[in-house]
Scaffold this active site. Structure first.
Site, short mmCIF file in Angstrom:
data_model
loop_
_atom_site.label_atom_id
_atom_site.label_comp_id
_atom_site.label_asym_id
_atom_site.label_seq_id
_atom_site.Cartn_x
_atom_site.Cartn_y
_atom_site.Cartn_z
CG ASP A 1 -2.19 0.87 0.97
OD1 ASP A 1 -2.44 1.28 -0.19
OD2 ASP A 1 -2.90 1.16 1.95
CE LYS B 1 -2.89 4.69 1.37
NZ LYS B 1 -4.35 4.46 1.34
CG ASN C 1 0.52 4.55 3.85
OD1 ASN C 1 -0.11 5.08 4.75
ND2 ASN C 1 0.04 3.54 3.13
CG ASP D 1 -1.00 2.09 7.13
OD1 ASP D 1 -1.20 1.07 7.82
OD2 ASP D 1 -1.91 2.74 6.61
CB THR E 1 -5.22 2.76 -1.90
OG1 THR E 1 -5.06 2.74 -0.50
CG2 THR E 1 -5.96 4.01 -2.33
#
Ligand code: ADE
Length: 311
Positions: free
Chosen positions: A156, A158, A161, A174, A194
């Site tokens: 994840d 992104k 994060n 995260d 996501t």
């Protein structure tokens, strides 16, 4: 709530339950402001009352996790961060200082990143200069390379994060949707991340590899420079359709070397992405670091040199 006053029934990691164990860990911390709220956690500023050192404490409510079938997230995050730390840790990855739990919550003490995250920086600035984007991309690549070397896949990656510390260096956070590979090939059958950053092989073959993080790095580089997602649509379904067709384009003026690296990361076949080869092979992560976009990057002093100014 005032977590600092909660009773601590289960202090610390396994192995710390000796007769002479210190007082319950929660009492060592004075809780401050809320720094952030996620779907399954709240992060608070906290100060160690003994040393004065400040941290971020991630608090996850057990009942909330249970109701949403996400209890595993808490365990995965701890496993992944411990795995990273056991291997010596990395300046670009949040450090898990301590954990404990009480009847209601899990508490994870993390290194504090005081300057928000790349997402809010993008929100403020619209997009980043090539110099800044290159700098954060290089730190992201370096942190991910380390994480992959200890068999952790983030899944994840992104801008939200990618936290920013005092010196405006990134701290990857995260790890609740991470995969800790305990063998060569880690498989996962569920959609965990996501939509905007999902690699196509996750949508079709339900197969997670380190290379999925490389795809996401491509999305992050694109977004830092363009100020928008490469794949966007009104629903996750329509975003996924675009991803599977590799249906994206570059805005006017997008730097040509940045274009080249994005094109080499946003490749449908995971094995063909830049840096996806096994360690020691021609297309391993060294090939990604050797991309011309990173030519000005001093990898040896990446975590000690000052960050470029935000323009
Ligand atoms: N928000 C989430 N994690 C954080 C951290 N480690 N530091 C600051 N803010 C955060």
């Amino acid at each position: 709530p005032a977590p600092s006053r909660m009773r601590m029934l289960s202090p610390g990691p396994k192995g710390s339950r000796s007769r002479s164990r210190p007082p319950p860990l929660g009492r060592d911390f004075e809780m401050g402001n809320v720094l952030g709220e996620g779907a399954y956690s709240t992060v608070n500023l906290a100060k160690n009352t003994q040393t004065g050192q400040e941290f971020a404490i991630k608090i996850m409510y057990k009942e909330h996790l249970r109701r949403h079938n996400k209890t595993n997230m808490a365990f995965v995050e701890k496993d992944a961060l411990i795995k990273i730390q056991t291997a010596g840790g990395h300046p670009g990855i949040v450090r898990l200082e301590r954990t404990w739990q009480d009847n209601w919550s899990f508490f994870y003490v993390l290194s504090l990143a005081r300057n928000g995250d790349i997402q809010s920086l993008l929100f403020r600035l619209g997009s980043l200069s090539l110099t800044c984007a290159r700098y954060y991309a290089a730190q992201l690549v370096d942190a991910v390379a380390f994480m992959h070397s200890v068999n952790v896949i983030h899944r994840d990656l992104k801008p939200e994060n990618l936290l920013l510390d005092d010196a405006f260096r990134i701290k990857l956070t995260d790890f609740g949707t991470a995969k800790v590979l305990d063998c060569f090939d880690g498989r996962a059958r569920t959609f965990v991340g996501t939509a905007q950053y999902q690699a196509p092989e996750l949508l079709t073959a339900s197969h997670t590899t380190r290379s999925s993080d490389l795809w996401a790095i491509g999305c992050n580089i694109y977004q830092m420079i363009a100020g928008r997602f490469p794949f966007f649509g009104p629903s996750d379904y329509l975003i996924f359709e675009k991803i599977k067709r590799l249906d994206y384009d570059f805005p006017e003026g997008f730097d040509s070397q940045a274009k080249d690296i994005v094109r080499k990361l946003l490749v449908l076949d995971p094995s063909q992405r830049l840096g996806a080869g096994a360690p020691g092979t021609e297309n391993d992560v060294a090939a990604l670091k050797a991309h011309p976009l990173f030519a000005p990057v001093k990898w040896d002093t990446l975590w000690t040199d000052p960050a470029p100014p935000h323009e």
